[in-house]
Design an enzyme around this catalytic site. Structure first.
Site, PDB file in Angstrom:
ATOM      1  CG  HIS A 202      -0.196   0.291   2.510  1.00  0.00           C
ATOM      2  ND1 HIS A 202       0.521  -0.684   3.157  1.00  0.00           N
ATOM      3  CD2 HIS A 202      -0.042   1.418   3.236  1.00  0.00           C
ATOM      4  CE1 HIS A 202       1.063  -0.159   4.246  1.00  0.00           C
ATOM      5  NE2 HIS A 202       0.747   1.114   4.313  1.00  0.00           N
TER       6      HIS A 202
HETATM    7  C1  UD1 Z   1      -1.836   5.645   5.560  1.00  0.00           C
HETATM    8  C2  UD1 Z   1      -0.494   6.241   5.981  1.00  0.00           C
HETATM    9  C3  UD1 Z   1       0.577   5.164   5.868  1.00  0.00           C
HETATM   10  C4  UD1 Z   1       0.177   3.921   6.648  1.00  0.00           C
HETATM   11  C5  UD1 Z   1      -1.197   3.445   6.198  1.00  0.00           C
HETATM   12  C6  UD1 Z   1      -1.642   2.296   7.062  1.00  0.00           C
HETATM   13  C7  UD1 Z   1      -0.028   8.605   5.507  1.00  0.00           C
HETATM   14  C8  UD1 Z   1       0.649   9.543   4.611  1.00  0.00           C
HETATM   15  N1  UD1 Z   1      -0.093   7.328   5.096  1.00  0.00           N
HETATM   16  O1  UD1 Z   1      -1.745   5.271   4.195  1.00  0.00           O
HETATM   17  O2  UD1 Z   1       1.784   5.661   6.408  1.00  0.00           O
HETATM   18  O3  UD1 Z   1       1.113   2.924   6.380  1.00  0.00           O
HETATM   19  O4  UD1 Z   1      -2.135   4.520   6.352  1.00  0.00           O
HETATM   20  O5  UD1 Z   1      -2.525   1.459   6.384  1.00  0.00           O
HETATM   21  O6  UD1 Z   1      -0.502   8.976   6.550  1.00  0.00           O
HETATM   22  N2  UD1 Z   1      -9.249   4.633   2.001  1.00  0.00           N
HETATM   23  C9  UD1 Z   1     -10.448   3.965   2.107  1.00  0.00           C
HETATM   24  N3  UD1 Z   1     -10.948   3.749   3.354  1.00  0.00           N
HETATM   25  C10 UD1 Z   1     -10.342   4.163   4.489  1.00  0.00           C
HETATM   26  C11 UD1 Z   1      -9.123   4.845   4.362  1.00  0.00           C
HETATM   27  C12 UD1 Z   1      -8.595   5.066   3.115  1.00  0.00           C
HETATM   28  O7  UD1 Z   1     -11.048   3.583   1.115  1.00  0.00           O
HETATM   29  O8  UD1 Z   1     -10.865   3.914   5.589  1.00  0.00           O
HETATM   30  C13 UD1 Z   1      -8.684   4.852   0.650  1.00  0.00           C
HETATM   31  C14 UD1 Z   1      -9.051   6.210   0.076  1.00  0.00           C
HETATM   32  O9  UD1 Z   1      -9.225   6.048  -1.293  1.00  0.00           O
HETATM   33  C15 UD1 Z   1      -7.807   7.020   0.365  1.00  0.00           C
HETATM   34  C16 UD1 Z   1      -6.702   5.982   0.224  1.00  0.00           C
HETATM   35  O10 UD1 Z   1      -7.259   4.779   0.729  1.00  0.00           O
HETATM   36  O11 UD1 Z   1      -7.648   8.094  -0.520  1.00  0.00           O
HETATM   37  C17 UD1 Z   1      -5.444   6.321   0.998  1.00  0.00           C
HETATM   38  O12 UD1 Z   1      -5.745   6.564   2.369  1.00  0.00           O
HETATM   39  P1  UD1 Z   1      -4.757   7.460   3.264  1.00  0.00           P
HETATM   40  O13 UD1 Z   1      -5.209   7.502   4.673  1.00  0.00           O
HETATM   41  O14 UD1 Z   1      -4.499   8.769   2.589  1.00  0.00           O
HETATM   42  O15 UD1 Z   1      -3.385   6.695   3.157  1.00  0.00           O
HETATM   43  P2  UD1 Z   1      -3.035   5.157   3.310  1.00  0.00           P
HETATM   44  O16 UD1 Z   1      -2.591   4.665   1.987  1.00  0.00           O
HETATM   45  O17 UD1 Z   1      -4.124   4.447   4.012  1.00  0.00           O
HETATM   46  N1  UDP Z   2      -2.883  -5.755   9.361  1.00  0.00           N
HETATM   47  C1  UDP Z   2      -4.152  -6.284   9.634  1.00  0.00           C
HETATM   48  N2  UDP Z   2      -4.936  -6.681   8.595  1.00  0.00           N
HETATM   49  C2  UDP Z   2      -4.539  -6.592   7.292  1.00  0.00           C
HETATM   50  C3  UDP Z   2      -3.248  -6.066   7.013  1.00  0.00           C
HETATM   51  C4  UDP Z   2      -2.461  -5.650   8.074  1.00  0.00           C
HETATM   52  O1  UDP Z   2      -4.539  -6.394  10.812  1.00  0.00           O
HETATM   53  O2  UDP Z   2      -5.318  -6.967   6.400  1.00  0.00           O
HETATM   54  C5  UDP Z   2      -2.066  -5.256  10.478  1.00  0.00           C
HETATM   55  C6  UDP Z   2      -0.673  -5.842  10.593  1.00  0.00           C
HETATM   56  O3  UDP Z   2      -0.668  -6.968  11.438  1.00  0.00           O
HETATM   57  C7  UDP Z   2       0.120  -4.678  11.190  1.00  0.00           C
HETATM   58  C8  UDP Z   2      -0.578  -3.459  10.676  1.00  0.00           C
HETATM   59  O4  UDP Z   2      -1.862  -3.876  10.233  1.00  0.00           O
HETATM   60  O5  UDP Z   2       0.025  -4.676  12.600  1.00  0.00           O
HETATM   61  C9  UDP Z   2       0.220  -2.868   9.540  1.00  0.00           C
HETATM   62  O6  UDP Z   2      -0.526  -1.865   8.931  1.00  0.00           O
HETATM   63  P1  UDP Z   2      -0.130  -1.284   7.518  1.00  0.00           P
HETATM   64  O7  UDP Z   2       0.702  -2.256   6.771  1.00  0.00           O
HETATM   65  O8  UDP Z   2      -1.393  -0.836   6.902  1.00  0.00           O
HETATM   66  O9  UDP Z   2       0.682   0.025   7.897  1.00  0.00           O
HETATM   67  P2  UDP Z   2       2.244   0.313   8.147  1.00  0.00           P
HETATM   68  O10 UDP Z   2       2.711  -0.565   9.239  1.00  0.00           O
HETATM   69  O11 UDP Z   2       2.947   0.100   6.847  1.00  0.00           O
HETATM   70  O12 UDP Z   2       2.244   1.753   8.509  1.00  0.00           O
END
Ligand code: UD1
Ligand code: UDP
Length: 372
Positions: A202
């Site tokens: 992601h």
């Molecule tokens: C964010 C964090 C990233 C973290 C990740 C955990 C930042 C810059 N990024 O990335 O560091 O690793 O969360 O998973 O803060 N969306 C949904 N539903 C939701 C949330 C998001 O559909 O509940 C979709 C939307 O299209 C949104 C996209 O995901 O635009 C990205 O969401 P966003 O919170 O901006 O960043 P993540 O990729 O989730």
């Molecule tokens: N995780 C989860 N379900 C999923 C994918 C990840 O519970 O389908 C958990 C995973 O065990 C870890 C955390 O989410 O604790 C990691 O989140 P993510 O990879 O979204 O974010 P990052 O750590 O890269 O910021």
């Protein structure tokens, strides 16, 4: 002491949970502030329910948006919330936009902010998270570094806050839930491969680039062990936009599933043969003795260098032939995971963090370093 705990995304909920339980155990009053950066049930609510966390005291409804939009919205609401309730300490965790917003809004409004998981550095300025971590570390009063290496990064940058080495609270979470996960998760019943590897992807600098996204799908398609892939909504959207979703859904080597809760994910990590990911937290969890898995890190860099040193993680880049060479070598050598203890601690990071916070409150009052 009264504490405002700020969180907003899946990993922050998981990694803040041990801190919240420690505050509850010691009867320290706290307010749980959810920015709403993640809002889907399977990225947010499910973790509150499974982990047994109290419902947030407030939900700021920030939602999705551009980097600036999301950060700015979160800052405005966090500032209002903190001023209304006046906690003695504010805690943020990790490197998301929620963290930067909480650290900056909190510190500028005069609160002592503690950064849990401070001092990580990828030195990769393509990552929004690298800006968030660096900026948060330079405004926070208390820096809870998971490892000595992270603390050294902070010292080199001459940060103003006080540094403490604590371990990473994700190990606390793994230890706490791995057994419960085993008895509660039914995920394996729906997995169609007897043997599988686990995949997540992601990171913006990867999946927002359609060439890299295409490379990832090629890697998963050619993985020598079939792939179970819980797809992050960001990636699902981009796969659909680039007309790859249908192809992947029909692949006989890939089982696409929605993001799963923590019990299911812990179970998948335990049962898989290896992990392919660009996640940060998963690199750490793979080092927990209860998980102990080899992780191929689909990135050009990692801020989790300790996991590389312990032999769990290998940064393999994003180019299919190169990535698959490393995976095939591992498979041909019998897929043996390293048996060393986790560099991220024993599972007592939350206890250490709260111990340090309490002594700071007792020793220094609130005006140390100009923070009040
Ligand atoms: C964010 C964090 C990233 C973290 C990740 C955990 C930042 C810059 N990024 O990335 O560091 O690793 O969360 O998973 O803060 N969306 C949904 N539903 C939701 C949330 C998001 O559909 O509940 C979709 C939307 O299209 C949104 C996209 O995901 O635009 C990205 O969401 P966003 O919170 O901006 O960043 P993540 O990729 O989730
Ligand atoms: N995780 C989860 N379900 C999923 C994918 C990840 O519970 O389908 C958990 C995973 O065990 C870890 C955390 O989410 O604790 C990691 O989140 P993510 O990879 O979204 O974010 P990052 O750590 O890269 O910021």
């Amino acid at each position: 002491m009264s504490v405002a705990v700020i969180l907003g995304t899946r990993p922050e909920i998981i990694k803040m949970a041990p801190i919240v339980f420690e505050l509850q155990k010691r009867s320290i009053p706290f307010r749980l502030i959810h920015t709403g950066q993640h809002y889907d049930d399977n990225l947010s609510n499910i973790f509150f329910e499974e982990l047994g966390l109290p419902k947030p005291n407030c939900f700021l409804g920030v939602g999705s948006g551009s980097q600036a939009e999301q950060t700015a919205k979160a800052m405005i609401s966090i500032e209002r919330e903190l001023i209304d309730h006046g906690p003695q300490v504010v805690l943020v965790q990790g490197d998301t936009n929620t963290v930067l917003a909480g650290a900056l809004a909190g510190s500028k409004a005069g609160f002592a902010v503690g950064h849990v998981e401070a001092g990580l550095r990828s030195f990769d300025l393509r990552m929004p998270e690298e800006y968030n971590r660096r900026l948060a570390d330079h405004v926070c009063a208390y820096l809870f570094a998971p490892t000595e290496h992270n603390a050294e990064n902070l010292r080199k940058e001459a940060v103003l806050g006080k540094i403490f080495v604590t371990g990473n609270t994700v190990i606390d979470a793994c230890n706490r839930y791995v057994k419960i996960a085993e008895s509660r998760s039914k995920i394996l019943d729906s997995i169609k491969f007897p043997e599988f590897c686990l995949v997540t992807a992601h990171r913006a600098e990867n999946v927002d680039d359609s060439k890299v996204l295409k490379s990832f799908m090629e890697i998963f398609e050619r993985s020598p062990v079939p792939v179970v892939y819980p797809v992050h909504p960001r990636t699902r959207k981009l796969l659909a936009q680039s007309h790859m979703l249908g192809i992947i859904e029909r692949s006989s080597n890939i089982q696409l599933i929605d993001p799963v809760g923590y019990f299911d994910f812990l179970t998948l990590m335990r049962k898989c043969r290896y992990i392919l990911t660009d996640s940060g937290g998963i690199q750490e969890e793979a080092t927990a003795p209860s998980i102990n898995k080899k992780v191929f890190v689909l990135r050009l860099s990692t801020e989790r260098t300790e996991a590389v040193e312990s032999g769990h993680a290998e940064v393999v880049g994003t180019e299919p032939d190169k990535v698959l060479r490393s995976i095939n070598k591992y498979v041909s050598e019998g897929m043996i995971a390293p048996l060393v203890s986790s560099p991220y601690g024993q599972g007592d990071a939350a206890v250490k963090t709260i111990d340090h916070l309490i002594s700071e409150m007792e020793i220094s009052g609130k005006d140390q370093h100009g923070w009040q």
